[in-house]
Design a protein around this motif. Sequence first.
Motif, PDB file in Angstrom:
ATOM      1  N   SER A  17     -14.793  47.549  34.872  1.00 42.04           N
ATOM      2  CA  SER A  17     -14.847  46.255  34.170  1.00 42.04           C
ATOM      3  C   SER A  17     -14.039  45.212  34.945  1.00 42.04           C
ATOM      4  CB  SER A  17     -14.250  46.438  32.761  1.00 42.04           C
ATOM      5  OG  SER A  17     -14.173  45.215  32.065  1.00 42.04           O
ATOM      6  N   ILE A  19     -11.691  42.749  36.728  1.00 39.81           N
ATOM      7  CA  ILE A  19     -11.154  42.608  38.088  1.00 39.81           C
ATOM      8  C   ILE A  19     -11.500  43.835  38.932  1.00 39.81           C
ATOM      9  CG2 ILE A  19      -8.989  42.543  39.404  1.00 39.81           C
ATOM     10  CD1 ILE A  19      -7.827  40.823  37.041  1.00 39.81           C
ATOM     11  N   ASP A  38     -12.573  55.217  36.362  1.00 38.57           N
ATOM     12  CA  ASP A  38     -12.301  54.549  35.080  1.00 38.57           C
ATOM     13  C   ASP A  38     -12.199  55.593  33.979  1.00 38.57           C
ATOM     14  OD1 ASP A  38     -12.712  51.301  34.299  1.00 38.57           O
ATOM     15  OD2 ASP A  38     -12.743  52.703  32.612  1.00 38.57           O
ATOM     16  N   ILE A  39     -11.501  55.220  32.913  1.00 35.37           N
ATOM     17  CA  ILE A  39     -11.400  56.118  31.751  1.00 35.37           C
ATOM     18  C   ILE A  39     -12.713  56.147  30.979  1.00 35.37           C
ATOM     19  CG2 ILE A  39     -10.516  54.425  30.069  1.00 35.37           C
ATOM     20  CD1 ILE A  39      -8.478  56.653  29.208  1.00 35.37           C
ATOM     21  N   VAL A  63     -11.155  58.932  35.341  1.00 35.25           N
ATOM     22  CA  VAL A  63      -9.701  59.129  35.442  1.00 35.25           C
ATOM     23  C   VAL A  63      -9.028  58.552  34.201  1.00 35.25           C
ATOM     24  CG1 VAL A  63      -9.082  56.938  36.642  1.00 35.25           C
ATOM     25  CG2 VAL A  63      -7.690  58.975  36.957  1.00 35.25           C
ATOM     26  N   ASP A  64      -8.007  59.264  33.740  1.00 34.45           N
ATOM     27  CA  ASP A  64      -7.057  58.656  32.803  1.00 34.45           C
ATOM     28  C   ASP A  64      -5.764  58.545  33.596  1.00 34.45           C
ATOM     29  OD1 ASP A  64      -5.171  57.943  30.988  1.00 34.45           O
ATOM     30  OD2 ASP A  64      -5.643  59.502  29.527  1.00 34.45           O
ATOM     31  N   VAL A  65      -5.380  57.316  33.934  1.00 37.46           N
ATOM     32  CA  VAL A  65      -4.241  57.148  34.856  1.00 37.46           C
ATOM     33  C   VAL A  65      -2.916  57.616  34.258  1.00 37.46           C
ATOM     34  CG1 VAL A  65      -5.313  55.283  36.208  1.00 37.46           C
ATOM     35  CG2 VAL A  65      -3.868  54.712  34.211  1.00 37.46           C
ATOM     36  N   ASN A  91      -5.407  49.328  39.482  1.00 44.92           N
ATOM     37  CA  ASN A  91      -5.720  48.127  38.721  1.00 44.92           C
ATOM     38  C   ASN A  91      -5.876  48.390  37.221  1.00 44.92           C
ATOM     39  OD1 ASN A  91      -7.272  45.409  38.405  1.00 44.92           O
ATOM     40  ND2 ASN A  91      -8.720  46.990  37.744  1.00 44.92           N
ATOM     41  N   THR A 146      -2.316  45.931  40.763  1.00 41.52           N
ATOM     42  CA  THR A 146      -2.501  44.707  39.975  1.00 41.52           C
ATOM     43  C   THR A 146      -1.305  44.523  39.054  1.00 41.52           C
ATOM     44  OG1 THR A 146      -4.890  45.016  40.010  1.00 41.52           O
ATOM     45  CG2 THR A 146      -4.031  43.384  38.480  1.00 41.52           C
ATOM     46  N   ALA A 147      -0.475  43.538  39.381  1.00 40.31           N
ATOM     47  CA  ALA A 147       0.615  43.128  38.489  1.00 40.31           C
ATOM     48  C   ALA A 147       0.093  41.935  37.692  1.00 40.31           C
ATOM     49  CB  ALA A 147       1.861  42.802  39.287  1.00 40.31           C
ATOM     50  N   TYR A 161       4.010  43.842  27.891  1.00 42.09           N
ATOM     51  CA  TYR A 161       3.151  43.666  29.068  1.00 42.09           C
ATOM     52  C   TYR A 161       3.974  43.091  30.223  1.00 42.09           C
ATOM     53  CZ  TYR A 161      -0.948  42.023  31.749  1.00 42.09           C
ATOM     54  OH  TYR A 161      -1.891  41.798  32.720  1.00 42.09           O
ATOM     55  N   LYS A 165       4.626  44.716  33.910  1.00 46.98           N
ATOM     56  CA  LYS A 165       4.181  44.125  35.179  1.00 46.98           C
ATOM     57  C   LYS A 165       5.365  43.830  36.114  1.00 46.98           C
ATOM     58  CE  LYS A 165      -0.238  44.361  34.339  1.00 46.98           C
ATOM     59  NZ  LYS A 165      -1.098  45.261  35.116  1.00 46.98           N
ATOM     60  N   SER A 192      -2.980  34.939  37.249  1.00 53.65           N
ATOM     61  CA  SER A 192      -2.760  34.282  35.950  1.00 53.65           C
ATOM     62  C   SER A 192      -3.968  34.629  35.093  1.00 53.65           C
ATOM     63  CB  SER A 192      -2.601  32.776  36.140  1.00 53.65           C
ATOM     64  OG  SER A 192      -3.741  32.264  36.823  1.00 53.65           O
ATOM     65  N   ILE A 194      -7.329  35.382  33.853  1.00 50.99           N
ATOM     66  CA  ILE A 194      -8.643  35.608  34.461  1.00 50.99           C
ATOM     67  C   ILE A 194      -9.596  35.935  33.314  1.00 50.99           C
ATOM     68  CG2 ILE A 194      -9.943  36.988  36.133  1.00 50.99           C
ATOM     69  CD1 ILE A 194      -7.584  35.581  37.474  1.00 50.99           C
ATOM     70  N   THR A 196     -11.663  37.856  31.524  1.00 48.75           N
ATOM     71  CA  THR A 196     -12.176  39.229  31.376  1.00 48.75           C
ATOM     72  C   THR A 196     -11.966  39.636  29.910  1.00 48.75           C
ATOM     73  OG1 THR A 196     -10.084  40.394  31.687  1.00 48.75           O
ATOM     74  CG2 THR A 196     -11.289  39.802  33.696  1.00 48.75           C
ATOM     75  N   LEU A 198     -10.021  41.787  28.754  1.00 53.36           N
ATOM     76  CA  LEU A 198      -8.593  41.991  28.477  1.00 53.36           C
ATOM     77  C   LEU A 198      -7.903  40.704  28.025  1.00 53.36           C
ATOM     78  CD1 LEU A 198      -6.065  44.067  30.478  1.00 53.36           C
ATOM     79  CD2 LEU A 198      -5.638  41.618  30.324  1.00 53.36           C
TER      80      LEU A 198
HETATM   81  N1  LIG Z   1      -7.537  39.278  32.826  1.00 56.26           N
HETATM   82  C1  LIG Z   1      -6.382  38.698  33.077  1.00 56.26           C
HETATM   83  O1  LIG Z   1      -6.118  37.565  32.672  1.00 56.26           O
HETATM   84  C2  LIG Z   1      -5.337  39.426  33.890  1.00 56.26           C
HETATM   85  C3  LIG Z   1      -4.279  38.676  34.408  1.00 56.26           C
HETATM   86  C4  LIG Z   1      -3.295  39.336  35.146  1.00 56.26           C
HETATM   87  C5  LIG Z   1      -3.384  40.689  35.371  1.00 56.26           C
HETATM   88  N2  LIG Z   1      -4.439  41.390  34.851  1.00 56.26           N
HETATM   89  C6  LIG Z   1      -4.469  42.835  35.100  1.00 56.26           C
HETATM   90  O2  LIG Z   1      -5.678  43.145  35.767  1.00 56.26           O
HETATM   91  C7  LIG Z   1      -6.008  44.513  35.549  1.00 56.26           C
HETATM   92  C8  LIG Z   1      -7.469  44.606  35.154  1.00 56.26           C
HETATM   93  O3  LIG Z   1      -7.646  43.934  33.940  1.00 56.26           O
HETATM   94  P1  LIG Z   1      -9.001  43.186  33.526  1.00 56.26           P
HETATM   95  O4  LIG Z   1      -8.601  41.838  33.062  1.00 56.26           O
HETATM   96  O5  LIG Z   1     -10.014  43.351  34.556  1.00 56.26           O
HETATM   97  O6  LIG Z   1      -9.314  44.040  32.194  1.00 56.26           O
HETATM   98  P2  LIG Z   1     -10.577  44.872  31.706  1.00 56.26           P
HETATM   99  O7  LIG Z   1     -10.222  45.298  30.327  1.00 56.26           O
HETATM  100  O8  LIG Z   1     -11.817  44.114  31.962  1.00 56.26           O
HETATM  101  O9  LIG Z   1     -10.566  46.144  32.697  1.00 56.26           O
HETATM  102  C9  LIG Z   1      -9.593  47.151  32.605  1.00 56.26           C
HETATM  103  C10 LIG Z   1     -10.250  48.480  32.989  1.00 56.26           C
HETATM  104  O10 LIG Z   1      -9.237  49.502  32.983  1.00 56.26           O
HETATM  105  C11 LIG Z   1      -9.769  50.657  32.358  1.00 56.26           C
HETATM  106  N3  LIG Z   1      -8.680  51.468  31.813  1.00 56.26           N
HETATM  107  C12 LIG Z   1      -7.889  51.187  30.757  1.00 56.26           C
HETATM  108  N4  LIG Z   1      -7.026  52.198  30.545  1.00 56.26           N
HETATM  109  C13 LIG Z   1      -7.256  53.130  31.492  1.00 56.26           C
HETATM  110  C14 LIG Z   1      -6.699  54.398  31.795  1.00 56.26           C
HETATM  111  N5  LIG Z   1      -5.713  54.930  31.043  1.00 56.26           N
HETATM  112  N6  LIG Z   1      -7.172  55.082  32.855  1.00 56.26           N
HETATM  113  C15 LIG Z   1      -8.185  54.579  33.609  1.00 56.26           C
HETATM  114  N7  LIG Z   1      -8.780  53.377  33.358  1.00 56.26           N
HETATM  115  C16 LIG Z   1      -8.314  52.668  32.309  1.00 56.26           C
HETATM  116  C17 LIG Z   1     -10.694  50.118  31.283  1.00 56.26           C
HETATM  117  O11 LIG Z   1     -11.637  51.078  30.840  1.00 56.26           O
HETATM  118  C18 LIG Z   1     -11.332  48.925  31.987  1.00 56.26           C
HETATM  119  O12 LIG Z   1     -12.504  49.301  32.683  1.00 56.26           O
HETATM  120  C19 LIG Z   1      -5.017  45.013  34.488  1.00 56.26           C
HETATM  121  O13 LIG Z   1      -3.993  45.736  35.119  1.00 56.26           O
HETATM  122  C20 LIG Z   1      -4.472  43.744  33.888  1.00 56.26           C
HETATM  123  O14 LIG Z   1      -3.190  43.907  33.348  1.00 56.26           O
HETATM  124  C21 LIG Z   1      -5.413  40.796  34.123  1.00 56.26           C
END
Ligand SMILES: NC(=O)c1ccc[n+]([C@@H]2O[C@H](COP(=O)([O-])OP(=O)(O)OC[C@H]3O[C@@H](n4cnc5c(N)ncnc54)[C@H](O)[C@@H]3O)[C@@H](O)[C@H]2O)c1
Length: 255
Positions: A17, A19, A38-39, A63-65, A91, A146-147, A161, A165, A192, A194, A196, A198
């Motif tokens: 999903s 990023i 991915d989980i 994977v479950d990280v 990430n 990814t922080a 959170y 980070k 900042s 993004i 998505t 999340l």
């Molecule tokens: N979207 C934002 O604004 C933003 C900003 C800064 C940082 N981030 C960071 O970017 C990263 C990606 O976030 P995103 O916005 O793309 O979110 P997202 O929810 O679209 O994607 C996150 C993905 O991580 C997977 N995931 C969750 N828990 C997991 C686990 N235990 N093991 C394996 N996979 C797992 C989910 O299934 C999902 O596919 C995250 O670390 C988030 O903190 C996001």
Amino acid sequence: MPGKVDGRVALVTGGGSGIGRATSLKFASEGARVVVADIVPQAGEDTAKIIRDAGGEALSTHVDVTDEASVGSMVEFVVSEYGRLDCAHNNAGILGPVAEFTEYSREDYDRVINVNVTGVWLCMQAELRQMLVQDPPDGGHSIVNTASVAGLVGSPTIPAYSVSKHAVVGMTNSAARSYGARGIRVNSVCPSLIDTPLAQPLYENTESETRMRLRQAIGRFGKVEDVAATVVWLSSPDAAFITGVPMRVDGGSLA
Ligand SMILES: NC(=O)c1ccc[n+]([C@@H]2O[C@H](COP(=O)([O-])OP(=O)(O)OC[C@H]3O[C@@H](n4cnc5c(N)ncnc54)[C@H](O)[C@@H]3O)[C@@H](O)[C@H]2O)c1
């Protein structure tokens, strides 16, 4: 013309999903063979299929990280399929509840720390062990975590959170110092807001969305492709002298 990461093997967690999907696609379009982890297995496989349908090379794995055995199996899968691991993008992450410090439950705090901190830690350990027994490619092996900008400044609405980070930036820098001379570069990206799934809870109405947008100097939310391009560039030989950098991808919001 060869891609920025031609022939390299790249692993992306949370690649199903947002990023992570964008980074997987970018790695592939720049010539890498990609393992999408991915989980949610179907989400990871959907990303891998997009890459294969476009003529690239990709596989997916569950994977479950937060689970050390699962992380170990993920890295073993990469090596058994493609023979090595050159670039990793750690990430996978969660936001946790939007709530003040004093309102946070212990359970929610533990959940955020478990995925965002312990998850990245476990992935880095397994990846570093593999990279240390390989010859580094031109420009070195690369790990990008990814922080977030919430890992550089405080965040009143998502305090756990922000803790998580900051920890990602810290473990990135520690590993960068440990392994730089052994051919492994370790950096973090700090996006900042993004657009998505999340980030949805952070702009639950038009007023907060407008406020958040105005905070970006560039005047728009970031796109997943903005982050993906940065991650792949950091993973490429173009960034051969860059390690231990928490790179803001934030449209100038912290400028
Ligand atoms: N979207 C934002 O604004 C933003 C900003 C800064 C940082 N981030 C960071 O970017 C990263 C990606 O976030 P995103 O916005 O793309 O979110 P997202 O929810 O679209 O994607 C996150 C993905 O991580 C997977 N995931 C969750 N828990 C997991 C686990 N235990 N093991 C394996 N996979 C797992 C989910 O299934 C999902 O596919 C995250 O670390 C988030 O903190 C996001």
